[in-house]
Design a protein around this motif. Structure first.
Motif, PDB file in Angstrom:
ATOM      1  N   GLY A   2      78.196 -27.382 -43.289  1.00  0.00           N
ATOM      2  CA  GLY A   2      77.137 -28.143 -42.493  1.00  0.00           C
ATOM      3  C   GLY A   2      77.524 -29.567 -42.623  1.00  0.00           C
ATOM      4  O   GLY A   2      79.012 -30.262 -42.862  1.00  0.00           O
ATOM      5  N   THR A   3      77.077 -30.138 -41.060  1.00  0.00           N
ATOM      6  CA  THR A   3      77.524 -31.387 -40.575  1.00  0.00           C
ATOM      7  C   THR A   3      76.141 -32.371 -39.996  1.00  0.00           C
ATOM      8  O   THR A   3      75.544 -31.462 -39.293  1.00  0.00           O
ATOM      9  N   LYS A   4      75.704 -32.889 -40.971  1.00  0.00           N
ATOM     10  CA  LYS A   4      75.005 -34.180 -40.206  1.00  0.00           C
ATOM     11  C   LYS A   4      76.019 -35.262 -39.276  1.00  0.00           C
ATOM     12  O   LYS A   4      76.517 -35.736 -39.241  1.00  0.00           O
ATOM     13  N   ALA A   5      75.207 -34.935 -38.115  1.00  0.00           N
ATOM     14  CA  ALA A   5      75.616 -35.931 -37.055  1.00  0.00           C
ATOM     15  C   ALA A   5      75.594 -37.438 -36.803  1.00  0.00           C
ATOM     16  O   ALA A   5      74.261 -37.615 -37.188  1.00  0.00           O
ATOM     17  N   LEU A   6      76.000 -38.191 -36.056  1.00  0.00           N
ATOM     18  CA  LEU A   6      75.824 -39.694 -35.917  1.00  0.00           C
ATOM     19  C   LEU A   6      74.988 -39.198 -34.933  1.00  0.00           C
ATOM     20  O   LEU A   6      74.372 -38.759 -34.100  1.00  0.00           O
ATOM     21  N   ASP A   7      73.588 -40.110 -34.782  1.00  0.00           N
ATOM     22  CA  ASP A   7      72.943 -40.945 -34.729  1.00  0.00           C
ATOM     23  C   ASP A   7      73.322 -40.753 -32.801  1.00  0.00           C
ATOM     24  O   ASP A   7      72.805 -40.888 -31.197  1.00  0.00           O
ATOM     25  N   SER A   8      74.070 -41.895 -33.147  1.00  0.00           N
ATOM     26  CA  SER A   8      75.382 -42.835 -31.804  1.00  0.00           C
ATOM     27  C   SER A   8      76.020 -41.841 -31.486  1.00  0.00           C
ATOM     28  O   SER A   8      76.884 -41.059 -31.587  1.00  0.00           O
ATOM     29  N   THR A   9      75.844 -41.372 -29.790  1.00  0.00           N
ATOM     30  CA  THR A   9      77.014 -40.712 -28.959  1.00  0.00           C
ATOM     31  C   THR A   9      78.811 -41.551 -28.908  1.00  0.00           C
ATOM     32  O   THR A   9      79.661 -41.507 -28.199  1.00  0.00           O
ATOM     33  N   ALA A  10      78.626 -43.061 -29.257  1.00  0.00           N
ATOM     34  CA  ALA A  10      79.827 -43.630 -29.075  1.00  0.00           C
ATOM     35  C   ALA A  10      81.099 -42.850 -30.090  1.00  0.00           C
ATOM     36  O   ALA A  10      80.155 -43.109 -31.679  1.00  0.00           O
ATOM     37  N   ARG A  11      81.842 -43.595 -29.874  1.00  0.00           N
ATOM     38  CA  ARG A  11      83.217 -43.140 -30.724  1.00  0.00           C
ATOM     39  C   ARG A  11      83.114 -43.887 -31.342  1.00  0.00           C
ATOM     40  O   ARG A  11      83.592 -45.387 -30.716  1.00  0.00           O
ATOM     41  N   PRO A  12      83.299 -44.400 -32.634  1.00  0.00           N
ATOM     42  CA  PRO A  12      84.463 -45.206 -33.566  1.00  0.00           C
ATOM     43  C   PRO A  12      85.313 -45.312 -33.113  1.00  0.00           C
ATOM     44  O   PRO A  12      86.540 -44.525 -33.002  1.00  0.00           O
ATOM     45  N   ARG A  13      85.886 -46.351 -33.523  1.00  0.00           N
ATOM     46  CA  ARG A  13      87.309 -47.227 -33.582  1.00  0.00           C
ATOM     47  C   ARG A  13      87.853 -46.182 -34.725  1.00  0.00           C
ATOM     48  O   ARG A  13      89.579 -46.067 -34.273  1.00  0.00           O
ATOM     49  N   VAL A  14      87.921 -46.395 -35.573  1.00  0.00           N
ATOM     50  CA  VAL A  14      88.228 -45.845 -37.525  1.00  0.00           C
ATOM     51  C   VAL A  14      87.766 -44.504 -37.443  1.00  0.00           C
ATOM     52  O   VAL A  14      86.464 -44.619 -37.676  1.00  0.00           O
ATOM     53  N   SER A  15      87.747 -43.097 -37.982  1.00  0.00           N
ATOM     54  CA  SER A  15      87.367 -42.549 -39.296  1.00  0.00           C
ATOM     55  C   SER A  15      88.216 -42.397 -40.288  1.00  0.00           C
ATOM     56  O   SER A  15      89.499 -42.600 -40.698  1.00  0.00           O
ATOM     57  N   MET A  16      87.151 -42.608 -41.622  1.00  0.00           N
ATOM     58  CA  MET A  16      87.686 -42.794 -42.406  1.00  0.00           C
ATOM     59  C   MET A  16      87.046 -41.274 -43.320  1.00  0.00           C
ATOM     60  O   MET A  16      85.940 -41.084 -43.248  1.00  0.00           O
ATOM     61  N   VAL A  17      88.151 -40.480 -43.958  1.00  0.00           N
ATOM     62  CA  VAL A  17      87.637 -39.531 -44.371  1.00  0.00           C
ATOM     63  C   VAL A  17      88.038 -39.418 -45.849  1.00  0.00           C
ATOM     64  O   VAL A  17      89.101 -40.106 -46.701  1.00  0.00           O
ATOM     65  N   MET A  18      87.025 -38.914 -46.962  1.00  0.00           N
ATOM     66  CA  MET A  18      87.021 -38.683 -47.948  1.00  0.00           C
ATOM     67  C   MET A  18      86.461 -37.813 -48.366  1.00  0.00           C
ATOM     68  O   MET A  18      85.541 -37.240 -48.560  1.00  0.00           O
ATOM     69  N   PRO A  19      87.230 -36.885 -49.258  1.00  0.00           N
ATOM     70  CA  PRO A  19      87.143 -35.616 -49.012  1.00  0.00           C
ATOM     71  C   PRO A  19      86.803 -36.059 -51.355  1.00  0.00           C
ATOM     72  O   PRO A  19      87.164 -36.609 -51.792  1.00  0.00           O
ATOM     73  N   VAL A  20      85.946 -35.175 -51.665  1.00  0.00           N
ATOM     74  CA  VAL A  20      85.639 -35.276 -53.003  1.00  0.00           C
ATOM     75  C   VAL A  20      85.012 -33.769 -53.189  1.00  0.00           C
ATOM     76  O   VAL A  20      84.527 -32.831 -52.942  1.00  0.00           O
ATOM     77  N   HIS A  21      85.392 -34.060 -54.658  1.00  0.00           N
ATOM     78  CA  HIS A  21      85.074 -32.776 -55.480  1.00  0.00           C
ATOM     79  C   HIS A  21      84.398 -32.984 -57.401  1.00  0.00           C
ATOM     80  O   HIS A  21      85.739 -33.542 -57.378  1.00  0.00           O
ATOM     81  N   ASN A  22      83.586 -32.799 -57.104  1.00  0.00           N
ATOM     82  CA  ASN A  22      83.357 -33.669 -58.911  1.00  0.00           C
ATOM     83  C   ASN A  22      83.854 -34.964 -59.029  1.00  0.00           C
ATOM     84  O   ASN A  22      84.032 -35.094 -59.818  1.00  0.00           O
ATOM     85  N   GLY A  23      83.785 -35.978 -58.247  1.00  0.00           N
ATOM     86  CA  GLY A  23      83.407 -37.327 -57.854  1.00  0.00           C
ATOM     87  C   GLY A  23      82.994 -38.173 -58.341  1.00  0.00           C
ATOM     88  O   GLY A  23      83.133 -39.381 -58.205  1.00  0.00           O
ATOM     89  N   ALA A  24      81.809 -37.791 -59.266  1.00  0.00           N
ATOM     90  CA  ALA A  24      80.511 -38.406 -59.211  1.00  0.00           C
ATOM     91  C   ALA A  24      80.681 -40.096 -60.205  1.00  0.00           C
ATOM     92  O   ALA A  24      80.058 -41.107 -59.466  1.00  0.00           O
ATOM     93  N   ARG A  25      81.748 -39.937 -60.621  1.00  0.00           N
ATOM     94  CA  ARG A  25      81.877 -41.134 -61.472  1.00  0.00           C
ATOM     95  C   ARG A  25      82.319 -42.174 -61.041  1.00  0.00           C
ATOM     96  O   ARG A  25      81.926 -43.172 -61.327  1.00  0.00           O
ATOM     97  N   TRP A  26      83.270 -42.572 -60.182  1.00  0.00           N
ATOM     98  CA  TRP A  26      83.063 -43.619 -59.271  1.00  0.00           C
ATOM     99  C   TRP A  26      82.777 -43.526 -57.881  1.00  0.00           C
ATOM    100  O   TRP A  26      83.085 -44.309 -56.918  1.00  0.00           O
ATOM    101  N   LEU A  27      82.557 -42.051 -57.194  1.00  0.00           N
ATOM    102  CA  LEU A  27      81.951 -41.863 -56.182  1.00  0.00           C
ATOM    103  C   LEU A  27      80.815 -42.932 -55.796  1.00  0.00           C
ATOM    104  O   LEU A  27      81.908 -43.723 -53.702  1.00  0.00           O
ATOM    105  N   ALA A  28      80.017 -43.294 -56.188  1.00  0.00           N
ATOM    106  CA  ALA A  28      79.118 -44.714 -55.633  1.00  0.00           C
ATOM    107  C   ALA A  28      79.786 -45.898 -55.104  1.00  0.00           C
ATOM    108  O   ALA A  28      79.989 -46.275 -53.608  1.00  0.00           O
TER     109      ALA A  28
END
Length: 294
Positions: A2-28
């Protein structure tokens, strides 16, 4: 997925990806370090790689709090390289980066890396120094990135980087068969085609802990590293350099099969291997001891 889309249609300058698998300890904390960046024109794409801990709740909260956050969920655990590829396939920014769920960005990281690429229009990838921290966040020391000319001797690009979207497109993303060295392989392939610029500023905090992928898969990572480096060695590489690289790969591991690397290093430049006999002897003793113990 599933994907939650952004409300704005403007393209951001930077895309930062964060993969997460059971990383709750430091995720926040990891997410917050992105959201408080001085540079604000970015999207954060969280890729939930089928987490079964509290990670989904933490990510859902971030989505609700900040419209720059997007969430992708993979129904089955795909592994880090595949999760990265899913994230970048959804990226809309002209500049790409990624971070882990246990590491932290310093507040000025994106500002400085974007400015570096803006100032070096002929460069495609900017990378910067970073600091090692432990489980508790205590700083262990600064890691200084090395020159790309020495990339075959080790992954000196480091953990802090920003690159143009065309790099992702040209390289086809990260190799899903190289879990653990996917970033090193990415840089080795990028170095053949793109220009790097180094920034010697401390912009990132890289956490070293026993549960990290690097710690848990050390020997497998050593094996894959040898594979990708040997594959990247140019035919025109001088014999001494070839010998140095092959012997260095052997000495960084205790696996018995690395003896074949020593043999090939000797074939490339016998004199260099002979000069390294003290270090080689110590390594062989460790290998022999481990074989007896095993």
């Amino acid at each position: 997925m599933g994907t939650k889309a952004l409300d704005s249609t403007a393209r951001p300058r930077v895309s930062m990806v964060m993969p997460v698998h059971n990383g709750a300890r430091w995720l926040a904390d990891a997410i917050e370090s992105v959201l408080v960046q001085d540079f604000t024109d970015f999207e954060l794409i969280l890729v939930d790689d089928a987490s079964s801990d509290a990670s989904p709740l933490i990510m859902a909260d971030a989505v609700q709090r900040d419209p720059r956050v997007r969430l992708l969920r993979l129904d089955t655990n795909a592994g880090l390289p595949a999760a990265l590829n899913h994230g970048f396939a959804a990226a809309r920014g002209e500049l790409h980066s990624w971070t882990s769920d246990d590491n932290l960005l310093r507040p000025q990281m994106l500002t400085r890396l974007v400015a570096t690429l803006d100032a070096h229009t002929g460069a495609d990838i900017a990378h910067a120094d970073f600091t090692l921290i432990d489980d508790a966040g205590v700083e262990l020391g600064r890691s200084r990135i090395g020159p790309i000319e020495r990339l075959l001797y080790g992954n000196n690009v480091g953990a802090c980087f920003l690159y143009r979207a065309r790099v992702t497109e040209a390289l086809g993303g990260y190799d899903t068969d190289l879990f653990g060295v996917e970033d090193y392989d990415f840089w080795l392939r990028a170095a053949r085609r793109f220009t790097f610029v180094a920034l010697h500023e401390d912009l990132y905090l890289y956490r070293k802990h026993g549960g990290s992928l690097t710690s848990r898969r050390a020997e497998r990572i050593h094996a894959l590293t040898a594979e990708i480096v040997e594959r990247a060695l140019p035919e025109t590489l001088p014999a001494r350099s070839r010998s140095e690289i092959l012997l260095g790969l052997a000495l960084r591991s205790q696996l018995q099969w690395r003896l074949d690397l020593v043999r090939r290093a000797f074939q490339a430049d016998p004199g260099h291997v002979i000069a390294q006999l003290p270090a080689l002897t110590r390594w062989l003793l460790v290998v022999a001891r481990n074989r007896i113990a095993g």
